[in-house]
Scaffold this active site. Structure first.
Site, short mmCIF file in Angstrom:
data_model
loop_
_atom_site.label_atom_id
_atom_site.label_comp_id
_atom_site.label_asym_id
_atom_site.label_seq_id
_atom_site.Cartn_x
_atom_site.Cartn_y
_atom_site.Cartn_z
N GLU A 176 0.80 -1.22 0.00
CA GLU A 176 0.00 0.00 0.00
C GLU A 176 0.84 1.28 0.00
O GLU A 176 0.42 2.30 -0.56
CB GLU A 176 -0.94 0.02 1.22
CG GLU A 176 -2.07 -0.97 1.14
CD GLU A 176 -3.08 -0.65 0.05
OE1 GLU A 176 -3.16 0.51 -0.39
OE2 GLU A 176 -3.78 -1.58 -0.39
N SER B 166 -55.31 -23.87 32.90
CA SER B 166 -55.30 -24.11 34.35
C SER B 166 -53.98 -23.75 35.01
O SER B 166 -53.91 -23.68 36.24
CB SER B 166 -55.60 -25.59 34.63
OG SER B 166 -56.95 -25.86 34.40
#
Length: 810
Positions: A89, A377
């Site tokens: 780079e 229930s």
């Protein structure tokens, strides 16, 4: 003249350039701002496994990021990764001061010759400022800003600091920002573990991440890696031999399976996504902090229990699918939630069975606008807890006979039913819970009051009262709840009446590991300890000999309640041990009916296997709270009659850790005495509470809390109805056969509930009706509080159940 023109042009050009630079400088960040650079961070969510030695470990559950990035210090990056990046780079990185005129000229010439962009002239410093502070637009204005910012950065930071920022900032493709995220994305390794070939591959990606993607363009990626390695050789970082060896490394065999960034729910996706949603909705954090702030979030989930929950729920649901009891495919579903009784920590949560991508609805805790499913229930314990807070106790007697209630103007009367017609007669609350007698729960709700019951239930479950319908059918579980809410609600009983706030997260730190927040457990008392102890006792009866005997397979002290809604649309088991409270729901999506559903058959076995596995992992050895339970408000009784009675005293539940077989009175649910006419032998698991002795039967028809009754000739016509008394009045409520006027039996076709002054009620059972259609023989004298034998469906090991919204529900 010519000189004057040149002077004017030079002055004008210089002024133009100077003016442009001044305009650019005006929009640049101040130098002080450069030191505040922080890359967008990735938030990590972890589980917490607490081991027997007290030390916790953590498992990564998810990574969350707008830009998937995990900053890492330069010294943790391999030297050859740094060298590869510089070589390809910005080879003169350590020589220039932010811009490299030679590189710019070289790149311009190469691009001109190739008639396309083949090289970039930007330095590493320029790329950094472009990514952090500027846009990607290609204009002269942006280029001038980039140059000036690069010069500022070089004055402010060292080369190593600049390189570290660059390697943590740059984009490597597929959502990975920074070398650490890239190393984990592509190779599943920490950046420090990269090989030379892997480092070279990563170093080649930032120029064009998609063009050189190892997933999509492996040949181009390999060629780019070769270029990087050759640049490293030319720069003197490695030898040609090292480059050749690295160039021979396979690419595809080293790659981890492809995934895209964003929210990567690695484990426990239902729980993890719920935590993400909570954080995003929390005004203290919000979306930006979660997706960009780099938080470290430590949750309460125990991954060991989570894996057991996923395994057992999947096995149970798939078995029901195969047997055709629920829909096949992904429509037949289940959910499980488990919390710590004492802290409220959510330890396990499974919101569905099947691939998460296809079954994303969190059935364990869906949240608004759909809060869950009808509990049937399994809601009754909240009603009975309110009753225990209102002057009743486990031995209080209520009728299970038919009842008709008004639903308001313009609405038809409500006529709830029991699961079977044989559940008529009188029941203690303990027996009514054990055998899940609907009409007892309905009557208890009427006595307590709907508003009071709503208030208690909402406090126990920790939900707004408005979510609970203000209707008589609330007793049978018509208001939607989630498994997580149910698990939290039942934990109140196990903890002795203390409600622990549901806790999902205990610690949050920032990206540097500094503490942001610690959330301690929060507990408040919502029930008296005596009430909770009585609830543990009566819900233990459900496991010992009621509708939930399959839960005994957990192998430890346990209590709980089944739930099955009308039309077999929902099957529940909600149960707890001294340390864990867990709810399991099974049903079909779209609320379709199941086939012969029962909470005791469908959900309880899943619960038992999960609890058994969880106890092995955690080594739970806790005990339920000890002490006396609630005692009903009693009518005054003559002292001499008290002295003449020889009834066994009612003692609080006892706990031990041996396996025992005890004999239970079917009618009262208590420990059988020599006077009990109908008994059954049951096995209590280690630590299972021993029921208190039967209070209904004794010498000369003794009935425990009530005085002996004076014999009276049965009436041949029904007695007049009278209002249901409060517990302190000297009255007795019994169920009467309307044809004979005597105490109703399971064979009486038409019954009615009547209240009499104590001692004036009928004493003999109906002689008109029996097993034969032509009538049956007299069943002999009976006390008004004696309950008939439960139906076959409710015998130990059976699954006769339970509540629902309307009609013949169970």
């Amino acid at each position: 003249m010519i000189n004057a023109v040149i002077l004017v042009l030079a002055t004008g050009t210089g002024g133009f350039v100077l003016g442009g630079l001044q305009a650019v400088r005006a929009v640049l960040p101040k130098e002080a701002d450069l030191t505040k650079y922080r890359p967008l961070g990735t938030t990590f969510i972890y589980s917490t496994e607490r081991h027997k030695d007290g030390k916790p470990t953590h498992t990564l559950l998810a990574r969350i990021a707008k830009e998937d990035r995990e900053p890492v210090a330069l010294y943790k990056m391999p030297l050859y990764l740094r060298q590869a990046t510089v070589a390809v780079e910005d080879a003169r990185f350590y020589q220039h001061r932010g811009i490299d005129p030679k590189a710019i000229v070289r790149a311009a010439w190469a691009n001109l010759r190739g008639r396309r962009i083949v090289q970039g002239g930007s330095t590493i410093t320029q790329q950094l400022v472009r990514n952090v502070w500027l846009s990607q637009e290609r204009t002269l204005d942006r280029k001038l800003k980039e140059i000036m910012l690069a010069l500022q950065v070089e004055r402010k930071f060292s080369k190593d600091e600049i390189l570290q920022m660059y390697l943590n900032e740059i984009y490597y493709g597929h959502g990975a920002y920074g070398v650490q995220s890239a190393a984990q994305m592509f190779f599943g390794n920490d950046v420090s573990e990269l090989t030379l070939g892997e480092a070279a591959l990563l170093a080649g990606l930032p120029r064009s991440p998609m063009r050189y993607s190892p997933y999509d363009h492996v040949h181009k990626c390999k060629a780019r890696r070769h270029t990087v390695l050759q640049e490293m050789v030319q720069s003197g970082y490695i030898t040609a031999e090292q480059a050749a060896a690295a160039d021979r490394e396979q690419i595809q065999s080293r790659l981890r399976p492809r995934r895209e960034a964003g929210v990567a729910a690695l484990k426990a996706p239902y729980f993890t996504n719920l935590v993400i949603r909570q954080l995003c909705e929390d005004p203290r954090y919000g979306v930006d902090a979660v997706y960009k702030g780099g938080l470290q979030v430590y949750t309460t989930l125990d991954m060991r229990l989570q894996e057991i929950a996923e395994k057992e729920l999947t096995a149970g649901v798939e078995d029901l699918r195969k047997r055709g009891r629920i829909h096949g495919g992904l429509e037949g579903q289940g959910a499980l939630a488990c919390v710590d009784v004492h802290s409220g920590d959510v330890l396990a949560m499974v919101g569905g069975v099947g691939p998460y991508e296809k079954v994303q609805l969190n059935r364990a805790h869906p949240g608004p606008p759909q809060y869950g499913r009808q509990p049937g229930s399994s809601f009754k314990p909240y009603i009975y807890a309110a009753a225990f807070e209102s002057g009743y106790d486990p031995n209080s007697v209520f009728s299970g006979g038919p009842i008709t209630l008004s639903q308001g103007p313009g609405l038809p009367p409500w006529k709830p039913k029991n699961y079977t017609s044989g559940q008529g007669g009188n029941y203690t609350i303990r027996a009514a819970i054990a055998y899940s007698v609907n009409l007892v729960a309905v009557r208890v709700l009427q006595e307590v009051g709907v508003e009071k019951a709503r208030r208690y239930a909402s406090r126990i479950i920790d939900i707004p009262k408005e979510r609970l319908a203000a209707v008589p059918s609330l007793a049978l579980g018509v208001s939607e709840l989630s498994p997580l809410e149910q698990a939290s609600g039942y934990a109140v009983f196990a903890s002795g009446g203390l409600r622990a706030k549901r806790r999902f997260i205990h610690t949050i730190r920032n990206a540097d590991g500094e503490l942001i927040e610690y959330r301690p457990p929060e507990r408040v008392r919502v029930l008296r300890k005596e009430t909770a102890i009585s609830m543990i006792s009566v819900l233990g009866s459900v496991v010992s000999y009621g509708t939930g005997t399959r839960a005994r397979a957990c192998g430890c002290a346990a209590a709980g309640k089944t739930g099955t809604t009308q039309g077999d649309r929902d099957a529940w088991w909600v149960g707890f041990t001294p340390d864990l409270s867990c709810a399991v729901w099974v049903g079909n999506d779209h609320n379709d009916p199941m086939r012969r559903a029962a909470g005791g058959k469908f959900a309880a076995p899943i619960w038992a296997r999960f609890i058994k596995g969880a106890n092995k992992v955690l080594g739970c050895e806790g005990k339920f709270p000890e002490g006396a339970g609630v005692r009903a408000t009693k009518p005054s009784e003559p002292e001499e009659e008290e002295e003449e009675q020889e009834a066994p005293s009612v003692t609080p539940p006892q706990f031990d850790h041996g396996v025992r077989r005890v004999t239970i009175c079917r009618l009262s649910g208590g420990l059988a005495t020599p006077y009990c006419p109908d008994t059954v032998e049951v096995t209590l698991a280690p630590g299972q509470p021993v029921p208190p002795p039967c209070w209904m039967h004794g010498p000369r028809g003794h009935t425990g809390h009530r005085a002996p009754y004076t014999p009276r000739t049965p009436s041949t016509s029904p007695a007049r109805p009278s209002p249901r008394p409060a517990p302190s009045q000297k009255t007795v409520t019994v169920t009467i056969c309307t044809q004979s006027g005597q105490l109703a039996t399971p064979y009486c076709p038409d019954t009615v509930e009547r209240t009499f002054p104590a001692g004036t009620e009928p004493k003999t059972r109906c002689t008109l009706h029996g097993p034969s259609t032509t009538g049956g023989p007299s069943m002999g004298p009976a006390t008004p509080t004696e309950a008939p034998q439960p139906p076959v469906e409710a015998t130990p090991g059976g699954d006769g159940e339970e509540g629902g919204a309307r009609g013949n529900t169970h």
